[in-house]
Write a protein that holds these residues in place. Structure first.
Motif, PDB file in Angstrom:
ATOM      1  N   ILE A  94      10.998  -4.517  -4.926  1.00 18.54           N
ATOM      2  CA  ILE A  94      10.339  -5.401  -3.971  1.00 18.54           C
ATOM      3  C   ILE A  94       8.978  -5.870  -4.469  1.00 18.54           C
ATOM      4  CG2 ILE A  94       9.311  -5.532  -1.649  1.00 18.54           C
ATOM      5  CD1 ILE A  94      11.566  -3.598  -0.734  1.00 18.54           C
ATOM      6  N   HIS A  95       8.214  -4.963  -5.086  1.00 19.07           N
ATOM      7  CA  HIS A  95       6.831  -5.281  -5.437  1.00 19.07           C
ATOM      8  C   HIS A  95       6.622  -5.552  -6.924  1.00 19.07           C
ATOM      9  CE1 HIS A  95       5.605  -4.299  -1.382  1.00 19.07           C
ATOM     10  NE2 HIS A  95       6.386  -3.231  -1.459  1.00 19.07           N
ATOM     11  N   GLY A  96       7.654  -5.349  -7.735  1.00 17.66           N
ATOM     12  CA  GLY A  96       7.559  -5.615  -9.164  1.00 17.66           C
ATOM     13  C   GLY A  96       7.792  -7.082  -9.476  1.00 17.66           C
ATOM     14  N   PRO A  97       7.922  -7.398 -10.752  1.00 16.89           N
ATOM     15  CA  PRO A  97       8.079  -8.789 -11.170  1.00 16.89           C
ATOM     16  C   PRO A  97       9.287  -9.499 -10.548  1.00 16.89           C
ATOM     17  CG  PRO A  97       7.647  -7.378 -13.063  1.00 16.89           C
ATOM     18  CD  PRO A  97       7.856  -6.471 -11.888  1.00 16.89           C
ATOM     19  N   ALA A  98      10.358  -8.764 -10.285  1.00 18.21           N
ATOM     20  CA  ALA A  98      11.572  -9.395  -9.741  1.00 18.21           C
ATOM     21  C   ALA A  98      11.382  -9.879  -8.308  1.00 18.21           C
ATOM     22  CB  ALA A  98      12.746  -8.424  -9.808  1.00 18.21           C
TER      23      ALA A  98
ATOM     24  N   GLU B 256      19.300   8.636   1.527  1.00 16.83           N
ATOM     25  CA  GLU B 256      19.205  10.046   1.913  1.00 16.83           C
ATOM     26  C   GLU B 256      20.600  10.632   2.116  1.00 16.83           C
ATOM     27  OE1 GLU B 256      16.084  11.948   4.827  1.00 16.83           O
ATOM     28  OE2 GLU B 256      17.845  11.336   5.989  1.00 16.83           O
ATOM     29  N   ALA B 257      21.464   9.916   2.818  1.00 20.18           N
ATOM     30  CA  ALA B 257      22.825  10.401   3.083  1.00 20.18           C
ATOM     31  C   ALA B 257      23.617  10.581   1.795  1.00 20.18           C
ATOM     32  CB  ALA B 257      23.555   9.431   4.015  1.00 20.18           C
ATOM     33  N   LEU B 258      23.341   9.733   0.808  1.00 15.23           N
ATOM     34  CA  LEU B 258      24.064   9.797  -0.466  1.00 15.23           C
ATOM     35  C   LEU B 258      23.398  10.741  -1.467  1.00 15.23           C
ATOM     36  CD1 LEU B 258      24.839   5.980  -0.906  1.00 15.23           C
ATOM     37  CD2 LEU B 258      26.427   7.783  -0.176  1.00 15.23           C
ATOM     38  N   GLY B 259      22.276  11.350  -1.077  1.00 17.68           N
ATOM     39  CA  GLY B 259      21.565  12.232  -2.002  1.00 17.68           C
ATOM     40  C   GLY B 259      20.895  11.486  -3.139  1.00 17.68           C
ATOM     41  N   LYS B 260      20.460  10.245  -2.882  1.00 17.04           N
ATOM     42  CA  LYS B 260      19.908   9.384  -3.935  1.00 17.04           C
ATOM     43  C   LYS B 260      18.432   9.034  -3.737  1.00 17.04           C
ATOM     44  CE  LYS B 260      23.723   8.847  -6.330  1.00 17.04           C
ATOM     45  NZ  LYS B 260      23.809   9.352  -7.716  1.00 17.04           N
ATOM     46  N   VAL B 261      17.764   9.678  -2.787  1.00 18.76           N
ATOM     47  CA  VAL B 261      16.356   9.346  -2.567  1.00 18.76           C
ATOM     48  C   VAL B 261      15.536   9.641  -3.819  1.00 18.76           C
ATOM     49  CG1 VAL B 261      14.263   9.928  -1.264  1.00 18.76           C
ATOM     50  CG2 VAL B 261      16.421   9.579  -0.064  1.00 18.76           C
ATOM     51  N   ASP B 262      15.691  10.813  -4.399  1.00 22.06           N
ATOM     52  CA  ASP B 262      14.896  11.159  -5.582  1.00 22.06           C
ATOM     53  C   ASP B 262      15.138  10.174  -6.724  1.00 22.06           C
ATOM     54  OD1 ASP B 262      13.808  13.307  -4.261  1.00 22.06           O
ATOM     55  OD2 ASP B 262      15.067  14.814  -5.235  1.00 22.06           O
ATOM     56  N   ALA B 263      16.369   9.729  -6.869  1.00 22.63           N
ATOM     57  CA  ALA B 263      16.719   8.839  -7.977  1.00 22.63           C
ATOM     58  C   ALA B 263      16.290   7.388  -7.741  1.00 22.63           C
ATOM     59  CB  ALA B 263      18.228   8.888  -8.229  1.00 22.63           C
ATOM     60  N   LEU B 264      16.307   6.932  -6.488  1.00 19.04           N
ATOM     61  CA  LEU B 264      16.165   5.495  -6.249  1.00 19.04           C
ATOM     62  C   LEU B 264      15.021   5.077  -5.316  1.00 19.04           C
ATOM     63  CD1 LEU B 264      19.944   4.506  -6.030  1.00 19.04           C
ATOM     64  CD2 LEU B 264      18.352   4.086  -7.919  1.00 19.04           C
ATOM     65  N   HIS B 265      14.336   6.020  -4.696  1.00 16.68           N
ATOM     66  CA  HIS B 265      13.266   5.669  -3.759  1.00 16.68           C
ATOM     67  C   HIS B 265      12.197   4.806  -4.440  1.00 16.68           C
ATOM     68  CE1 HIS B 265      10.746   6.122  -0.221  1.00 16.68           C
ATOM     69  NE2 HIS B 265       9.790   6.721  -0.911  1.00 16.68           N
ATOM     70  N   GLN B 266      11.701   5.251  -5.581  1.00 18.24           N
ATOM     71  CA  GLN B 266      10.693   4.468  -6.308  1.00 18.24           C
ATOM     72  C   GLN B 266      11.260   3.138  -6.772  1.00 18.24           C
ATOM     73  OE1 GLN B 266       7.264   5.263  -6.832  1.00 18.24           O
ATOM     74  NE2 GLN B 266       7.298   3.102  -7.386  1.00 18.24           N
ATOM     75  N   SER B 267      12.541   3.128  -7.102  1.00 21.97           N
ATOM     76  CA  SER B 267      13.179   1.886  -7.562  1.00 21.97           C
ATOM     77  C   SER B 267      13.187   0.809  -6.486  1.00 21.97           C
ATOM     78  CB  SER B 267      14.616   2.159  -8.020  1.00 21.97           C
ATOM     79  OG  SER B 267      14.633   3.053  -9.109  1.00 21.97           O
TER      80      SER B 267
ATOM     81  N   PHE C  82       0.827  -1.209   0.000  1.00 23.46           N
ATOM     82  CA  PHE C  82       0.000   0.000   0.000  1.00 23.46           C
ATOM     83  C   PHE C  82       0.861   1.259   0.000  1.00 23.46           C
ATOM     84  CE2 PHE C  82      -2.583  -3.355   1.989  1.00 23.46           C
ATOM     85  CZ  PHE C  82      -3.574  -3.437   1.022  1.00 23.46           C
ATOM     86  N   SER C  83       2.005   1.203   0.686  1.00 23.07           N
ATOM     87  CA  SER C  83       2.970   2.315   0.607  1.00 23.07           C
ATOM     88  C   SER C  83       3.476   2.444  -0.826  1.00 23.07           C
ATOM     89  CB  SER C  83       4.147   2.062   1.557  1.00 23.07           C
ATOM     90  OG  SER C  83       3.741   2.083   2.903  1.00 23.07           O
ATOM     91  N   ALA C  84       3.727   1.309  -1.459  1.00 18.58           N
ATOM     92  CA  ALA C  84       4.196   1.314  -2.857  1.00 18.58           C
ATOM     93  C   ALA C  84       3.142   1.929  -3.773  1.00 18.58           C
ATOM     94  CB  ALA C  84       4.535  -0.107  -3.307  1.00 18.58           C
ATOM     95  N   ALA C  85       1.875   1.593  -3.535  1.00 20.43           N
ATOM     96  CA  ALA C  85       0.792   2.121  -4.379  1.00 20.43           C
ATOM     97  C   ALA C  85       0.619   3.628  -4.197  1.00 20.43           C
ATOM     98  CB  ALA C  85      -0.514   1.403  -4.057  1.00 20.43           C
ATOM     99  N   LEU C  86       0.861   4.107  -2.980  1.00 24.88           N
ATOM    100  CA  LEU C  86       0.684   5.537  -2.683  1.00 24.88           C
ATOM    101  C   LEU C  86       1.804   6.398  -3.254  1.00 24.88           C
ATOM    102  CD1 LEU C  86      -1.058   7.611  -0.997  1.00 24.88           C
ATOM    103  CD2 LEU C  86       0.627   7.270   0.824  1.00 24.88           C
ATOM    104  N   GLU C  87       3.003   5.845  -3.346  1.00 28.84           N
ATOM    105  CA  GLU C  87       4.202   6.634  -3.631  1.00 28.84           C
ATOM    106  C   GLU C  87       4.117   7.494  -4.897  1.00 28.84           C
ATOM    107  OE1 GLU C  87       7.643   8.544  -3.141  1.00 28.84           O
ATOM    108  OE2 GLU C  87       6.553   7.373  -1.656  1.00 28.84           O
TER     109      GLU C  87
END
Length: 199
Positions: free
Chosen positions: A98-102, A82-93, A37-42
């Motif tokens: 976790i929830h995709g086909p893989a 967050e510490a690496l400044g990568k949330v915007d790039a990788l949060h959705q990933s 549900f968190s994944a669906a909201l994002e």
């Protein structure tokens, strides 16, 4: 749309919590990478954030229900990004992995590190941050914060330390009969609560 109602569309906390910046309206998203549900909201949350005025501060807080290694690993993953400044790039990933086909199992330190390297992150830099005192402290603080709010589930959105809502609560209205409709209603309620917190 009728104005959202306390006790139906949102809850008013009996014990409001302090906010980080009293000059802004704070919105906290309590989420779990493990949670569908968190994944669906994002995606909708990201879209909603782009239209916010400067007086609204959005914070994400990853939760850990219990002490299972998977929960802690995913909390630390978020704070490392967050510490690496990568949330915007990788949060959705992370959600997609976790929830995709893989159906990636990001449930241990080793699996999280392997995933990060596959995303092109430097292994040593990621590992140093992931295992750092700062990231561990943020994960511990996140768990304390979720306990202070007495969360029963995720995703939960908190406005100004005193109002909470979620897709499941917003879906309690008769018009929110699908996941998409409950998410849309959630953001209608959220807009209402942000305006209420300003007044």
């Amino acid at each position: 749309m009728a104005d959202p109602q306390a006790g139906t569309d949102y809850s008013v906390l009996a014990a409001p919590q302090p906010v980080q910046d009293s000059t802004k309206v704070e919105v906290i998203e309590f989420f779990g990478y493990f949670d569908k549900f968190s994944a669906a909201l994002e995606p909708s949350l990201q879209k909603w954030q782009t239209g916010l005025s400067a007086d609204v501060l959005v914070r994400r807080v990853p939760v850990a229900f219990g002490t299972q290694a998977a929960y802690v690993a995913q909390q630390k993953l978020y704070y490392t990004l967050e510490a690496l400044g990568k949330v915007d790039a990788l949060h959705q990933s992370v959600f997609d992995a976790i929830h995709g086909p893989a159906r990636a199992r990001l449930d241990s330190d080793q699996n999280v590190l392997a995933w990060a390297v596959k995303q092109g992150l430097d292994e040593k830099e990621f590992s140093a941050n992931y295992n750092s005192f700062a990231v561990t402290r943020k994960a511990t603080t996140a768990t304390k914060e979720q306990n202070d709010y007495r969360l029963a589930g995720v995703p939960t959105l908190v406005v100004q330390g005193q109002y909470t809502t979620s897709p499941s609560q917003a879906a309690s209205t008769a018009t929110a009969t699908t996941e998409a409709a409950s998410i849309e209603r959630t953001f209608q309620v959220l807009d209402f609560l942000v305006a209420k917190a300003r007044s």
